[in-house]
Design a protein around this motif. Structure first.
Motif, PDB file in Angstrom:
ATOM      1  N   ALA A 176       0.803  -1.217   0.000  1.00  0.00           N
ATOM      2  CA  ALA A 176       0.000   0.000   0.000  1.00  0.00           C
ATOM      3  C   ALA A 176       0.838   1.271   0.000  1.00  0.00           C
ATOM      4  O   ALA A 176       0.496   2.248  -0.659  1.00  0.00           O
ATOM      5  N   LYS A 177       1.917   1.281   0.736  1.00  0.00           N
ATOM      6  CA  LYS A 177       2.657   2.518   1.011  1.00  0.00           C
ATOM      7  C   LYS A 177       3.544   2.907  -0.172  1.00  0.00           C
ATOM      8  O   LYS A 177       4.350   2.099  -0.647  1.00  0.00           O
ATOM      9  N   SER A 178       3.426   4.148  -0.613  1.00  0.00           N
ATOM     10  CA  SER A 178       4.189   4.601  -1.773  1.00  0.00           C
ATOM     11  C   SER A 178       5.661   4.819  -1.446  1.00  0.00           C
ATOM     12  O   SER A 178       6.535   4.204  -2.043  1.00  0.00           O
ATOM     13  N   MET A 179       5.941   5.719  -0.502  1.00  0.00           N
ATOM     14  CA  MET A 179       7.337   6.003  -0.121  1.00  0.00           C
ATOM     15  C   MET A 179       7.711   5.174   1.100  1.00  0.00           C
ATOM     16  O   MET A 179       6.973   5.136   2.062  1.00  0.00           O
ATOM     17  N   PRO A 180       8.849   4.491   1.029  1.00  0.00           N
ATOM     18  CA  PRO A 180       9.844   4.492  -0.052  1.00  0.00           C
ATOM     19  C   PRO A 180       9.711   3.315  -1.020  1.00  0.00           C
ATOM     20  O   PRO A 180      10.591   3.113  -1.841  1.00  0.00           O
ATOM     21  N   TYR A 181       8.622   2.569  -0.931  1.00  0.00           N
ATOM     22  CA  TYR A 181       8.585   1.259  -1.570  1.00  0.00           C
ATOM     23  C   TYR A 181       8.174   1.270  -3.040  1.00  0.00           C
ATOM     24  O   TYR A 181       8.546   0.370  -3.795  1.00  0.00           O
ATOM     25  N   LYS A 182       7.358   2.241  -3.465  1.00  0.00           N
ATOM     26  CA  LYS A 182       6.771   2.176  -4.797  1.00  0.00           C
ATOM     27  C   LYS A 182       7.048   3.406  -5.660  1.00  0.00           C
ATOM     28  O   LYS A 182       7.042   3.313  -6.878  1.00  0.00           O
ATOM     29  N   SER A 183       7.256   4.535  -5.023  1.00  0.00           N
ATOM     30  CA  SER A 183       7.312   5.802  -5.739  1.00  0.00           C
ATOM     31  C   SER A 183       8.378   5.786  -6.835  1.00  0.00           C
ATOM     32  O   SER A 183       9.559   5.519  -6.584  1.00  0.00           O
ATOM     33  N   GLY A 184       7.942   6.045  -8.070  1.00  0.00           N
ATOM     34  CA  GLY A 184       8.855   6.132  -9.200  1.00  0.00           C
ATOM     35  C   GLY A 184       9.207   4.812  -9.847  1.00  0.00           C
ATOM     36  O   GLY A 184       9.980   4.782 -10.808  1.00  0.00           O
ATOM     37  N   PHE A 185       8.655   3.694  -9.358  1.00  0.00           N
ATOM     38  CA  PHE A 185       9.056   2.380  -9.855  1.00  0.00           C
ATOM     39  C   PHE A 185       8.016   1.717 -10.756  1.00  0.00           C
ATOM     40  O   PHE A 185       8.225   0.592 -11.194  1.00  0.00           O
ATOM     41  N   GLY A 186       6.896   2.389 -11.013  1.00  0.00           N
ATOM     42  CA  GLY A 186       5.843   1.790 -11.835  1.00  0.00           C
ATOM     43  C   GLY A 186       6.208   1.788 -13.320  1.00  0.00           C
ATOM     44  O   GLY A 186       7.274   2.283 -13.716  1.00  0.00           O
ATOM     45  N   PRO A 187       5.339   1.241 -14.177  1.00  0.00           N
ATOM     46  CA  PRO A 187       4.015   0.700 -13.847  1.00  0.00           C
ATOM     47  C   PRO A 187       4.099  -0.661 -13.159  1.00  0.00           C
ATOM     48  O   PRO A 187       5.086  -1.386 -13.303  1.00  0.00           O
ATOM     49  N   PHE A 188       3.031  -0.968 -12.416  1.00  0.00           N
ATOM     50  CA  PHE A 188       3.008  -2.185 -11.631  1.00  0.00           C
ATOM     51  C   PHE A 188       2.115  -3.246 -12.269  1.00  0.00           C
ATOM     52  O   PHE A 188       1.372  -2.984 -13.212  1.00  0.00           O
ATOM     53  N   ALA A 189       2.193  -4.435 -11.710  1.00  0.00           N
ATOM     54  CA  ALA A 189       1.391  -5.548 -12.207  1.00  0.00           C
ATOM     55  C   ALA A 189      -0.100  -5.226 -12.078  1.00  0.00           C
ATOM     56  O   ALA A 189      -0.537  -4.537 -11.153  1.00  0.00           O
ATOM     57  N   SER A 190      -0.877  -5.768 -13.000  1.00  0.00           N
ATOM     58  CA  SER A 190      -2.315  -5.498 -13.035  1.00  0.00           C
ATOM     59  C   SER A 190      -3.091  -6.531 -12.217  1.00  0.00           C
ATOM     60  O   SER A 190      -2.514  -7.492 -11.687  1.00  0.00           O
ATOM     61  N   GLU A 191      -4.396  -6.333 -12.151  1.00  0.00           N
ATOM     62  CA  GLU A 191      -5.339  -7.221 -11.462  1.00  0.00           C
ATOM     63  C   GLU A 191      -5.053  -7.347  -9.969  1.00  0.00           C
ATOM     64  O   GLU A 191      -5.264  -8.392  -9.360  1.00  0.00           O
ATOM     65  N   ILE A 192      -4.560  -6.256  -9.376  1.00  0.00           N
ATOM     66  CA  ILE A 192      -4.398  -6.168  -7.927  1.00  0.00           C
ATOM     67  C   ILE A 192      -5.408  -5.147  -7.422  1.00  0.00           C
ATOM     68  O   ILE A 192      -5.420  -3.996  -7.888  1.00  0.00           O
ATOM     69  N   HIS A 193      -6.253  -5.530  -6.491  1.00  0.00           N
ATOM     70  CA  HIS A 193      -7.324  -4.675  -5.978  1.00  0.00           C
ATOM     71  C   HIS A 193      -7.174  -4.545  -4.456  1.00  0.00           C
ATOM     72  O   HIS A 193      -6.742  -5.479  -3.783  1.00  0.00           O
ATOM     73  N   ARG A 194      -7.553  -3.355  -3.952  1.00  0.00           N
ATOM     74  CA  ARG A 194      -7.354  -3.082  -2.529  1.00  0.00           C
ATOM     75  C   ARG A 194      -8.682  -2.897  -1.813  1.00  0.00           C
ATOM     76  O   ARG A 194      -9.571  -2.198  -2.301  1.00  0.00           O
ATOM     77  N   ALA A 195      -8.800  -3.527  -0.634  1.00  0.00           N
ATOM     78  CA  ALA A 195     -10.006  -3.423   0.172  1.00  0.00           C
ATOM     79  C   ALA A 195      -9.670  -2.792   1.524  1.00  0.00           C
ATOM     80  O   ALA A 195      -8.504  -2.712   1.923  1.00  0.00           O
ATOM     81  N   SER A 196     -10.697  -2.368   2.233  1.00  0.00           N
ATOM     82  CA  SER A 196     -10.525  -1.707   3.528  1.00  0.00           C
ATOM     83  C   SER A 196     -10.146  -2.710   4.609  1.00  0.00           C
ATOM     84  O   SER A 196     -10.710  -3.807   4.691  1.00  0.00           O
ATOM     85  N   LEU A 197      -9.201  -2.301   5.443  1.00  0.00           N
ATOM     86  CA  LEU A 197      -8.755  -3.129   6.561  1.00  0.00           C
ATOM     87  C   LEU A 197      -9.483  -2.722   7.835  1.00  0.00           C
ATOM     88  O   LEU A 197      -9.908  -1.577   7.976  1.00  0.00           O
ATOM     89  N   SER A 198      -9.579  -3.626   8.762  1.00  0.00           N
ATOM     90  CA  SER A 198     -10.013  -3.282  10.119  1.00  0.00           C
ATOM     91  C   SER A 198      -8.849  -2.615  10.847  1.00  0.00           C
ATOM     92  O   SER A 198      -7.777  -3.200  10.986  1.00  0.00           O
ATOM     93  N   TYR A 199      -9.072  -1.379  11.325  1.00  0.00           N
ATOM     94  CA  TYR A 199      -8.047  -0.587  12.016  1.00  0.00           C
ATOM     95  C   TYR A 199      -8.714  -0.031  13.273  1.00  0.00           C
ATOM     96  O   TYR A 199      -9.160   1.109  13.303  1.00  0.00           O
ATOM     97  N   PRO A 200      -8.826  -0.838  14.332  1.00  0.00           N
ATOM     98  CA  PRO A 200      -9.665  -0.469  15.480  1.00  0.00           C
ATOM     99  C   PRO A 200      -9.369   0.903  16.067  1.00  0.00           C
ATOM    100  O   PRO A 200     -10.302   1.617  16.456  1.00  0.00           O
ATOM    101  N   TYR A 201      -8.103   1.295  16.147  1.00  0.00           N
ATOM    102  CA  TYR A 201      -7.781   2.591  16.754  1.00  0.00           C
ATOM    103  C   TYR A 201      -8.377   3.739  15.960  1.00  0.00           C
ATOM    104  O   TYR A 201      -8.790   4.751  16.535  1.00  0.00           O
ATOM    105  N   ARG A 202      -8.465   3.597  14.646  1.00  0.00           N
ATOM    106  CA  ARG A 202      -8.915   4.715  13.817  1.00  0.00           C
ATOM    107  C   ARG A 202     -10.342   4.568  13.288  1.00  0.00           C
ATOM    108  O   ARG A 202     -10.979   5.589  13.008  1.00  0.00           O
ATOM    109  N   ASP A 203     -10.859   3.329  13.149  1.00  0.00           N
ATOM    110  CA  ASP A 203     -12.222   3.233  12.617  1.00  0.00           C
ATOM    111  C   ASP A 203     -13.263   2.856  13.671  1.00  0.00           C
ATOM    112  O   ASP A 203     -14.460   3.062  13.469  1.00  0.00           O
ATOM    113  N   GLY A 204     -12.836   2.286  14.800  1.00  0.00           N
ATOM    114  CA  GLY A 204     -13.755   1.974  15.884  1.00  0.00           C
ATOM    115  C   GLY A 204     -14.778   0.900  15.570  1.00  0.00           C
ATOM    116  O   GLY A 204     -15.711   0.688  16.344  1.00  0.00           O
ATOM    117  N   ARG A 205     -14.613   0.190  14.471  1.00  0.00           N
ATOM    118  CA  ARG A 205     -15.603  -0.813  14.081  1.00  0.00           C
ATOM    119  C   ARG A 205     -15.271  -2.178  14.696  1.00  0.00           C
ATOM    120  O   ARG A 205     -14.118  -2.500  14.948  1.00  0.00           O
TER     121      ARG A 205
END
Length: 452
Positions: A176-205
């Motif tokens: 997920a994180k662009s810097m320092p792992y992805k920035s400037g290194f694309g294009p990336f592989a296709s057919e990768i989709h991102r969904a929402s994570l449970s993050y109790p401290y920030r979403d309270g769900r």
């Protein structure tokens, strides 16, 4: 002109277990080596704390200047059994004397098979399994995706917010994180989709609520009929040591099973006793279809694995999996010794004890300092999230300041998090309680020294 540096004595558990500062950190010999590094190694290969190790063991790293630093990083959760566990040293030495390489896909050797048998037995679930060995965590993730696609004859892969899965082209797309792992290194592989994570401290769900949102996103944006695999870290690593709310992982695994989607647990950082269970999935009784492992598996030698249901693992055609160095015999020898320690050496219990010490000390610190917004984690995988106490906004500058202060004071601390505001505690499972508590005391000093 090259200068030969005098190194400290051989490392291992016999090293004095103490924080010892003889020079400023980094010291003159480390600075000399860092200067050489700058002329020999590209700048993209960074060193977070520019000291150079001469020996390590127990819970300390001794640098070339003789300083002894408390190790709260264990090479990013790699040296869980210690930096020079005698059992690993003995096993590696014996194997090196026999042979260092043949390439398992050319002529086999027992060590590879023995590691596979161990992982088939130790990983969650009593179903029939197979294991393939590789070199790095990213390589394991890539091969897990290959296997899932081959089994399902589908292409799409779902990953999650805050995920980290590696630095190769496919795994950068999954991260997920662009810097320092992805920035400037694309294009990336296709057919990768991102969904929402449970993050109790920030979403309270609750876990089921967060899972319902993620599943709805997957169904609407990807479609189960197109989805080969869900890939998730049971506890996010680089993303901030986020522990999903109870029920989140089981709900995802159940949905995947009902829809013929391969559920892949990325246990590269969480595996091998790190969280107080042999694998983090066990905390909620989740049995993944495939599990990827690396880091702690071989006492510091490069090895990784994909383990999973036999009918899924056997989907790839002959020759479709492998690699020149995958399952190197020396790394396999180290893994067999390490796995024996994880299974019978009390390290899982020790991880739980470390968790009790760290959680107690960090929660006490949180009471003192409201800039610690959250204390979270399991076992020897704990973290604090630093925030503006008035707004709850991430405080990356404070996090950087604390880590730098700690390094200069002889404590190796790692930062992480999508927002750069999390300090993670990943000590070797061989560390003493005294060193843990002293490390937290240095963090307290660092917070007190930072501007408010």
């Amino acid at each position: 002109m090259t200068t030969t540096l005098a190194l400290a004595p051989v490392g291992g558990p016999t090293l004095p277990q103490e924080r010892r500062i003889l020079t400023e950190i980094p010291g003159p010999k480390s600075r000399e080596l860092f200067s050489r590094k700058q002329h020999a190694v590209p700048g993209g290969v960074n060193i977070a704390l520019p000291v150079f190790a001469a020996a390590a063991g127990g819970g300390v790293v001794v640098d070339v200047d003789g300083n002894s630093l408390i190790d709260l990083g264990s090479g990013i959760a790699v040296t869980s059994v210690g930096n020079a566990a005698p059992e690993v040293v003995e096993a590696v030495t014996a194997q090196v004397a026999q042979f260092t390489h043949t390439c398992f896909t050319i002529t086999g050797y027992e060590g590879y098979v023995a590691v596979a048998e161990k992982l088939n037995r130790l990983t969650p679930g009593d179903h029939e399994k197979r294991t393939a060995l590789f070199n790095s965590g990213a390589e394991a993730v890539e091969n897990a995706v290959k296997i899932a696609r081959s089994h399902t004859r589908r292409q799409a892969v779902v990953v999650f917010d805050h995920a980290y899965h590696g630095r190769t082209n496919l795994t950068m797309a999954m991260t997920a994180k662009s810097m320092p792992y992805k920035s400037g290194f694309g294009p990336f592989a296709s057919e990768i989709h991102r969904a929402s994570l449970s993050y109790p401290y920030r979403d309270g769900r609750s876990g089921p609520e967060a899972a319902a949102i993620a599943i709805s996103e997957i169904e609407k944006q990807v479609g189960a009929e197109n989805l080969a695999a869900i890939v998730i870290e049971p506890i996010q690593g680089e993303g901030g040591f986020i522990v999903p709310a109870p029920g989140f992982l089981p709900a995802l695994a159940e949905w995947a099973r009902e829809n013929g989607v391969v559920f892949i647990a990325d246990e590269i950082q969480t595996g091998f006793s790190r969280t107080g269970a042999l694998f983090a999935c066990e905390h909620e009784g989740v049995v993944p279809d495939l599990i990827t492992t690396a880091k702690g598996i071989a006492g510091g030698l490069p090895l990784s694995a994909v383990t999973g249901r036999a009918e899924i693992m056997d989907a790839a055609h002959a020759g479709g999996l492998g690699g020149t160095y995958g399952g190197n015999p020396v790394a396999c020898a180290a893994a067999l010794a390490s796995l024996e320690l994880f299974e019978h050496g009390g390290l899982t219990e020790r991880a739980r004890e470390i968790g009790v010490v760290l959680r107690g000390a960090l929660n006490a610190l949180r009471v003192e300092d409201q800039r610690i917004g959250d204390v979270r984690g399991r076992g020897a995988m704990m973290a604090i999230e630093l925030v503006d106490p008035g707004t709850g906004e991430p405080d990356a500058a404070l996090t950087k300041s604390v880590a730098e202060y700690a390094g200069a004071a002889g404590v190796i601390l790692l930062t992480c998090g999508t927002y750069g505001n999390v300090i993670r505690f990943l000590p070797p499972l061989t560390i003493s309680d005294d060193l843990l508590r002293e490390g937290v005391r240095v963090v307290r000093e660092a917070l007190a020294a930072a501007p408010r």
